[in-house]
Enzyme design. Structure first.
Site, PDB file in Angstrom:
ATOM      1  N   LYS A  98       0.854  -1.191   0.000  1.00 37.11           N
ATOM      2  CA  LYS A  98       0.000   0.000   0.000  1.00 37.11           C
ATOM      3  C   LYS A  98       0.886   1.235   0.000  1.00 37.11           C
ATOM      4  O   LYS A  98       1.761   1.395   0.869  1.00 37.11           O
ATOM      5  CB  LYS A  98      -0.856   0.015   1.263  1.00 37.11           C
ATOM      6  CG  LYS A  98      -2.294  -0.327   1.023  1.00 37.11           C
ATOM      7  CD  LYS A  98      -2.985  -0.401   2.349  1.00 37.11           C
ATOM      8  CE  LYS A  98      -4.356   0.139   2.278  1.00 37.11           C
ATOM      9  NZ  LYS A  98      -4.965   0.150   3.615  1.00 37.11           N
TER      10      LYS A  98
HETATM   11  C1  E4P Z   1      -8.134   0.399   3.725  1.00 37.64           C
HETATM   12  O1  E4P Z   1      -7.438   0.175   2.772  1.00 37.64           O
HETATM   13  C2  E4P Z   1      -8.096   1.688   4.448  1.00 37.64           C
HETATM   14  O2  E4P Z   1      -6.866   1.872   5.072  1.00 37.64           O
HETATM   15  C3  E4P Z   1      -9.232   1.753   5.424  1.00 37.64           C
HETATM   16  O3  E4P Z   1     -10.415   1.327   4.766  1.00 37.64           O
HETATM   17  C4  E4P Z   1      -9.414   3.131   6.011  1.00 37.64           C
HETATM   18  O4  E4P Z   1     -10.587   3.143   6.785  1.00 37.64           O
HETATM   19  P1  E4P Z   1     -10.901   4.309   7.838  1.00 37.64           P
HETATM   20  O5  E4P Z   1     -11.155   5.554   7.071  1.00 37.64           O
HETATM   21  O6  E4P Z   1     -12.133   3.828   8.549  1.00 37.64           O
HETATM   22  O7  E4P Z   1      -9.715   4.419   8.733  1.00 37.64           O
END
Ligand code: E4P
Length: 216
Positions: free
Chosen positions: A84
């Protein structure tokens, strides 16, 4: 639409995997920290062994060189690790390097169709528009998902849209209707997707009718 689990909680991942409905997992530094995985390498390796699909592990540096170094290290942990990388100029640069090395990238922290277009052009395998965080600041987060699905389809781009930052079950329905390839869903929302009071009431009535018959 496929479903990934958005968590670093091993018990939740095992439980969802048993149901046969998830085909990947997304983590981020906040999720790993929440679980207290000081040995995050061991945690990610364990997750990779539970789910036979893309497991996202996020870089924690801001420069392109450092991102590439992190990515190369994480990619050695398991064949299904996906890196990521945030959608910044450095993130795009790192992604284009990693694409040439065959290391898959999930471009994260994507909040606009333009960011998503650039993610695809840099060679990201996945792009994650953050629906809930956009909704939080008064924007229509799902519109970014719709726009990216349309843009990628227009140009036969292979990048897959992961609807991320999912906050409630209606987000999942909207993401599926928008044509998102994947929604990454927290465990509590996955459980809410299963629940229906009429299912519970139906089971209860069937069981009591069966009992009446068999206990005569
Ligand atoms: C996933 O890839 C993201 O990091 C995650 O969905 C972020 O979610 P949040 O906005 O609830 O922290």
């Amino acid at each position: 639409m496929r479903i990934f689990l958005d968590t670093a909680n091993i018990a939740q991942i095992r439980s969802a995997a048993k149901m046969g409905v998830i085909s990947g997992v997304t983590t981020n530094p906040s999720l790993i920290s929440k679980e207290g995985h000081a040995d995050y390498e061991a945690a990610v390796k364990e997750i990779c062994s539970i789910v036979d699909g893309p497991i996202s592990m996020e870089v924690t540096v801001e420069d392109a060189k450092g991102m590439v170094e992190d990515a190369r290290k994480y990619a050695k942990w398991a064949p299904n690790v996906i890196i990521k990388i945030p959608c910044t100029a450095a993130g795009l640069e790192a992604t284009s390097v990693l694409k040439k090395e065959g290391i898959g990238v999930n471009m994260t922290l994507c909040f606009s169709p333009n960011q998503g277009l650039l993610a695809a052009l840099s060679g990201a395998a996945y792009c994650s528009p953050f629906v809930g965080r956009l909704d939080d600041v008064g924007h229509d987060g799902m519109q970014v998902v719709r726009d990216l699905v349309e843009i990628y389809r227009n140009y036969q781009m292979s990048t897959q849209v992961i609807a991320a930052s999912i906050r409630h079950p209606l987000h999942c329905i909207a993401a599926a209707k928008a044509g998102a390839h994947i929604a990454t869903v927290p465990y509590n929302i996955l459980m809410q997707m299963i629940q229906h009071p009429l299912t519970d009431a139906g089971i209860s009535r069937f069981l009591s009718d069966w009992k009446r018959l068999t206990q005569k």
